[in-house]
Write an enzyme that holds these catalytic residues in place. Structure first.
Site, PDB file in Angstrom:
ATOM      1  N   CYS A  57       0.820  -1.218   0.000  1.00 53.22           N
ATOM      2  CA  CYS A  57       0.000   0.000   0.000  1.00 53.22           C
ATOM      3  C   CYS A  57       0.854   1.269   0.000  1.00 53.22           C
ATOM      4  O   CYS A  57       0.468   2.283  -0.585  1.00 53.22           O
ATOM      5  CB  CYS A  57      -0.977   0.008   1.166  1.00 53.22           C
ATOM      6  SG  CYS A  57      -0.217  -0.214   2.793  1.00 53.22           S
ATOM      7  N   HIS A 159      -2.532   1.005   7.177  1.00 50.34           N
ATOM      8  CA  HIS A 159      -2.729   1.068   5.727  1.00 50.34           C
ATOM      9  C   HIS A 159      -2.454   2.484   5.228  1.00 50.34           C
ATOM     10  O   HIS A 159      -2.920   3.460   5.828  1.00 50.34           O
ATOM     11  CB  HIS A 159      -4.173   0.652   5.409  1.00 50.34           C
ATOM     12  CG  HIS A 159      -4.517   0.684   3.953  1.00 50.34           C
ATOM     13  ND1 HIS A 159      -3.819  -0.055   3.010  1.00 50.34           N
ATOM     14  CD2 HIS A 159      -5.485   1.369   3.271  1.00 50.34           C
ATOM     15  CE1 HIS A 159      -4.360   0.164   1.819  1.00 50.34           C
ATOM     16  NE2 HIS A 159      -5.354   1.025   1.950  1.00 50.34           N
TER      17      HIS A 159
END
Length: 233
Positions: A57, A159
């Protein structure tokens, strides 16, 4: 038998008329659309959106901010991890499985290689102080669930997601989204960021050029021109 043939003939004629009418309607609508369009105007720019792969990510967020699939590579990020911790068996800056999960130190280092910097945003500041014209994009670190398809595991992981403006419209370029999500203009962006930052587990990085970082031009009242003038005087 003759009557049946006449009925069949009429049905065929009716179908032909429907086809011709439909074709004419399509032609007319196309002409109207062409008249209303402006061929000299550039087409809206396509938004580049890198989708989630393994735990990459951070890489996706970086490439989404730069709107370039080749801006950064996994190899670059792995090399930075080795440089940050050269004598460790288990590198603390990424996943031990080699699937990504890079930390903020890697993001900051790789941005420097592109003449940019990641500026940590103090959540106590008002978002009204952001000088949006001097900010290339935003990278947020948020808690996120782990899942494969319809299966979701009740665990939270960190994330990275990207947000940036393209043709004066801000987009949420989270790599877990199926497609870019339109946020809106400046007012809607600040509401979006405020909502994210209301979580104590969310952090915000401003992606700016090195010049903007030096003169703190990411804040209103600290534009690069004004700050450089002050330094020169």
């Amino acid at each position: 038998m003759l009557a049946e043939l006449q009925i069949l003939k009429k049905l065929c004629m009716f179908c032909i008329l429907i086809i011709i009418s439909t074709s004419l309607i399509i032609i007319v609508m196309s002409c109207l659309a062409l008249r209303g369009s402006h061929p000299d105007e550039p087409a809206p720019r396509k938004v580049y959106h890198e989708r989630q792969h393994f735990e990459l990510c951070a890489l996706h967020a970086l490439n989404n901010v730069f709107q370039d699939p080749n801006a950064f590579t996994k190899e670059q990020l792995d090399e930075i991890c080795s440089r940050l911790s050269p004598d460790t068996v288990l590198n603390p800056h990424k996943s031990m499985l080699g699937t990504g999960n890079y930390d903020v130190n890697v993001i900051m280092s790789v941005l420097q290689s592109k003449g940019h910097a990641a500026v940590w945003w103090d959540k106590r500041r008002s978002l009204e102080r952001l000088c949006l014209t001097n900010i290339k994009g935003f990278i947020l670190n948020i808690p996120s669930t782990i899942g494969w398809g319809v299966l979701t595991i009740p665990l939270k992981r960190r994330h990275w997601i990207a947000v940036r403006a393209i043709e004066n419209m801000f987009y949420n370029l989270d790599s877990k989204l199926k497609q870019p999500e339109v946020i809106g203009e400046a007012a809607q962006l600040k509401k979006f960021l405020a909502k994210k930052l209301s979580s104590k587990n969310c952090e915000l990085l401003l992606v700016v050029s090195t010049e903007v970082e030096v003169v703190r031009g990411w804040k209103e009242g600290n534009s690069p021109t004004n700050s450089l003038s002050q330094l020169e005087s």
